[in-house]
Scaffold this active site. Structure first.
Site, PDB file in Angstrom:
ATOM      1  N   GLY A  21     -37.231 -26.031  -2.191  1.00 53.56           N
ATOM      2  CA  GLY A  21     -37.365 -27.204  -3.034  1.00 53.56           C
ATOM      3  C   GLY A  21     -38.808 -27.408  -3.438  1.00 53.56           C
ATOM      4  O   GLY A  21     -39.605 -26.474  -3.471  1.00 53.56           O
ATOM      5  N   CYS A  22     -39.170 -28.643  -3.748  1.00 50.58           N
ATOM      6  CA  CYS A  22     -40.528 -28.963  -4.179  1.00 50.58           C
ATOM      7  C   CYS A  22     -41.527 -28.536  -3.105  1.00 50.58           C
ATOM      8  O   CYS A  22     -41.390 -28.889  -1.936  1.00 50.58           O
ATOM      9  CB  CYS A  22     -40.644 -30.466  -4.435  1.00 50.58           C
ATOM     10  SG  CYS A  22     -42.286 -30.986  -4.939  1.00 50.58           S
ATOM     11  N   PHE A  23     -42.542 -27.781  -3.506  1.00 46.58           N
ATOM     12  CA  PHE A  23     -43.467 -27.230  -2.511  1.00 46.58           C
ATOM     13  C   PHE A  23     -44.377 -28.270  -1.884  1.00 46.58           C
ATOM     14  O   PHE A  23     -44.967 -28.022  -0.841  1.00 46.58           O
ATOM     15  CB  PHE A  23     -44.279 -26.060  -3.047  1.00 46.58           C
ATOM     16  CG  PHE A  23     -44.868 -26.186  -4.430  1.00 46.58           C
ATOM     17  CD1 PHE A  23     -45.201 -27.397  -5.014  1.00 46.58           C
ATOM     18  CD2 PHE A  23     -45.086 -25.038  -5.186  1.00 46.58           C
ATOM     19  CE1 PHE A  23     -45.737 -27.480  -6.283  1.00 46.58           C
ATOM     20  CE2 PHE A  23     -45.628 -25.103  -6.462  1.00 46.58           C
ATOM     21  CZ  PHE A  23     -45.962 -26.330  -7.004  1.00 46.58           C
ATOM     22  N   CYS A  44     -40.203 -33.833  -8.325  1.00 48.75           N
ATOM     23  CA  CYS A  44     -40.260 -33.714  -6.861  1.00 48.75           C
ATOM     24  C   CYS A  44     -39.894 -35.030  -6.204  1.00 48.75           C
ATOM     25  O   CYS A  44     -40.714 -35.660  -5.544  1.00 48.75           O
ATOM     26  CB  CYS A  44     -41.654 -33.265  -6.418  1.00 48.75           C
ATOM     27  SG  CYS A  44     -42.032 -31.573  -6.836  1.00 48.75           S
TER      28      CYS A  44
END
Length: 200
Positions: A52-54, A15
């Protein structure tokens, strides 16, 4: 405990900050509000977004007026594979997602879409956000009903027609078949780690 620390370290590497990847605040796009929206609902509603990255997506929605709760999790695959180690393989059908619970009297679904497309991620990159690559990082709106689908598709068409991005939007619009909260160490990550270099 060591397994959790290893998983967190691996996720931190995955991330990367959107700032580091070039999707910085100076590249954020000022978007027009949707011409179609959902109004007049009472109580609370939910929406599920992937971008994308949460960690970063959750943080954006946690700071949006009218949002009551934002939970990091997985959507797009089966319950049996909704675990970080499996989702990270890119073969589960899941995307790292955020379920947003909101008060439609304070913020509309269309406004949430405007936030999602303008500051939460870059909707023009297929299966990646910055250096995070794979279908688990894809851009997707998982709609709960026909009205959410209609407003989402209409807004994407509106933004593409206005050419507000340098490329066409590749965001998937798919029915929500289930949302599965992520492991506890993923929740509220930006709040709990304000100095993390991996979150924009």
């Amino acid at each position: 405990m060591n397994r959790i620390l290893i998983a967190v370290a691996a996720l931190a590497l995955a991330c990367w900050s959107l700032v580091d990847s070039g999707w910085a605040a100076d590249k954020a796009v000022k978007l027009p509000p949707p011409t179609q929206d959902l109004h007049g609902m009472a109580g609370t509603e939910t929406a599920v977004f992937a971008g994308g990255c949460f960690w970063g997506v959750q943080a954006v929605f946690q700071h949006t007026r009218g949002v009551l709760n934002a939970v990091s999790g997985y959507a797009g695959g089966d319950k049996s594979s909704a675990h970080y180690e499996q989702v990270g393989s890119g073969r589960t059908g899941h995307a790292e997602s955020v379920q947003v619970t909101y008060d439609p009297g304070q913020v509309s679904f269309g406004t949430l879409l405007q936030v999602y497309f303008s500051v939460a991620h870059d909707p023009t990159t297929l299966n990646r956000q910055g250096p995070d690559a794979g279908p688990q990082y894809r851009s997707a709106v998982f709609y709960r009903d026909a009205e959410q689908k209609r407003v989402t598709e209409s807004y994407i068409a509106q933004l593409n027609a206005a050419k507000v991005f340098p490329a066409r939007i590749v965001t998937e619009v798919r029915p929500l078949t289930g949302f599965y909260p992520a492991e506890a160490y993923h929740q509220d990550y930006a709040t709990l780690h304000p100095g993390s270099p991996y979150i924009a």
